[in-house]
Design a protein around this motif. Structure first.
Motif, short mmCIF file in Angstrom:
data_model
loop_
_atom_site.label_atom_id
_atom_site.label_comp_id
_atom_site.label_asym_id
_atom_site.label_seq_id
_atom_site.Cartn_x
_atom_site.Cartn_y
_atom_site.Cartn_z
N GLY A 201 0.83 -1.20 0.00
CA GLY A 201 0.00 0.00 0.00
C GLY A 201 0.86 1.24 0.00
O GLY A 201 1.80 1.35 0.79
N ALA A 202 0.57 2.17 -0.89
CA ALA A 202 1.38 3.38 -0.99
C ALA A 202 0.54 4.53 -1.52
O ALA A 202 -0.41 4.34 -2.30
CB ALA A 202 2.57 3.16 -1.91
N LEU A 203 0.88 5.72 -1.07
CA LEU A 203 0.39 6.96 -1.65
C LEU A 203 1.60 7.66 -2.25
O LEU A 203 2.60 7.87 -1.56
CB LEU A 203 -0.24 7.86 -0.58
N CYS A 204 1.53 7.98 -3.53
CA CYS A 204 2.61 8.72 -4.18
C CYS A 204 2.07 10.08 -4.62
O CYS A 204 0.96 10.17 -5.14
CB CYS A 204 3.17 7.95 -5.37
N MET A 205 2.85 11.13 -4.39
CA MET A 205 2.37 12.49 -4.58
C MET A 205 3.32 13.30 -5.45
O MET A 205 4.54 13.13 -5.38
CB MET A 205 2.26 13.20 -3.22
N VAL A 206 2.75 14.18 -6.23
CA VAL A 206 3.50 15.19 -6.97
C VAL A 206 3.15 16.54 -6.37
O VAL A 206 2.00 16.97 -6.42
CB VAL A 206 3.15 15.17 -8.47
N VAL A 207 4.12 17.20 -5.76
CA VAL A 207 3.89 18.51 -5.15
C VAL A 207 4.68 19.52 -5.98
O VAL A 207 5.90 19.60 -5.90
CB VAL A 207 4.34 18.54 -3.68
#
Length: 324
Positions: free
Chosen positions: A132-138
């Motif tokens: 399980g992972a959340l990947c983000m582009v900020v």
């Protein structure tokens, strides 16, 4: 001739990139055009077609088994349309139909750019092997994507995990999306810079008012600049913790231009996360920098297409197993 490549597109407000991607994530051919973001939708589509035409003239095109598209969003994969905020001419634009005019009946997958980045990080990068992972582009905005049960989870429209529009300040500033106090309204690069300027921060002699310039000032000890990054980190931490509480992710991967600030962002982010991720099943959540860099959109669009097909020649993905 083996069908062991995927044609990938990464479409954003500044560039339209294309590549042929092999089963190891290597880009064996590339094409690129500038995005005429302020022109008509048809003009933008002509540039997408030009990228595809260039790829289709390569010797490797005959090996293409599928097409993956990662686009600035929102996207709607259920009907094949896109409405990128930073491309005004594309509102409910039939991108998939336009691409099909060049690629024919090849299997085609459309996802948002945050989902594409997530697919890349799970296949080859910082979320590799995670269940399980959340990947983000900020960056100019804040986007993201989810890995659940070891697989990319784009959702029915290709937007699942779009953490930038979780509200973390119920009485906060209005967001262009129509809500209030969204993560993006607090943590995106332009809003970090806006808040610093409103607080009295002033740029150097070069006049640079970007988030990168604010980060440089924070690193040098400027209290206002540091406070703006700490507020952004708090908003990100609240959004990450809320997501983790809902779906039990193991890791949050943060990429994009703002992540380039390094410890100016990550140190207060990790501190704030301890205040928000307090339940036993999220207390061990890790936050790490993204690894895939500027090719993440292309590699991830290919990974998303490989998972959906699934395709021979792409390792574990060819058997429908997790993208990892």
């Amino acid at each position: 001739m083996p069908r062991d490549l995927i044609a990938a597109l990464d479409i954003g407000g500044t560039k339209i990139a294309g590549a042929l991607v092999d089963g190891g994530g290597k880009l064996v051919a590339r094409a690129r055009r500038a995005t005429p973001a302020q022109e008509s939708g048809e003009t933008v589509m002509r540039e997408v077609t030009a990228v595809l035409d260039e790829l289709s003239r390569t010797a490797q095109w005959s090996r293409v088994a599928a097409v993956g598209i990662g686009s600035a969003g929102p996207v709607d994969a259920s009907v094949g349309t896109v409405s990128p905020v930073n491309i005004p001419g594309w509102r409910d634009f039939p991108l998939v139909a336009g691409v099909r005019e060049t690629v024919g009946e090849l299997p085609l997958t459309l996802v948002g750019d945050g989902v594409a980045m997530t697919a890349a990080e799970h296949w080859q990068g910082a979320a590799r092997g995670r269940t399980g992972a959340l990947c983000m582009v900020v960056s100019t905005g804040v986007g993201g994507g989810l890995v659940l049960n070891g697989r990319l989870h784009p959702g029915p429209t290709g937007n699942a995990g779009h953490i930038g529009h979780i509200s973390v300040d119920l009485d906060g500033d209005p967001c262009p999306c129509g809500a209030r106090g969204c993560v993006e309204r607090i943590a995106s690069g332009p809003n970090i810079a806006r808040r610093a300027l409103e607080g009295g921060w002033r740029p150097g002699p070069d006049g640079d008012t970007s988030a990168a310039a604010v980060a440089a000032s924070a690193r040098a000890g400027d209290a206002v600049a540091r406070a703006s990054f700490e507020r952004a980190a708090q908003a990100l931490a609240a959004g990450i913790a809320a997501t983790a509480t809902l779906v039990e992710i193991e890791v949050a991967v943060v990429g994009g231009g703002v992540a380039g600030a390094g410890d100016v962002l990550f140190a207060p982010l990790r501190r704030a996360l301890r205040d928000y991720a307090t339940l036993s099943f999220v207390a061990g959540l890790k936050v790490v920098p993204a690894q895939m860099g500027t090719d993440a959109g292309l590699v991830g669009a290919a990974a998303a297409a490989a998972q959906q097909a699934p395709l021979e020649g792409f390792g574990l993905m060819s058997r429908g197993a997790p993208v990892s």
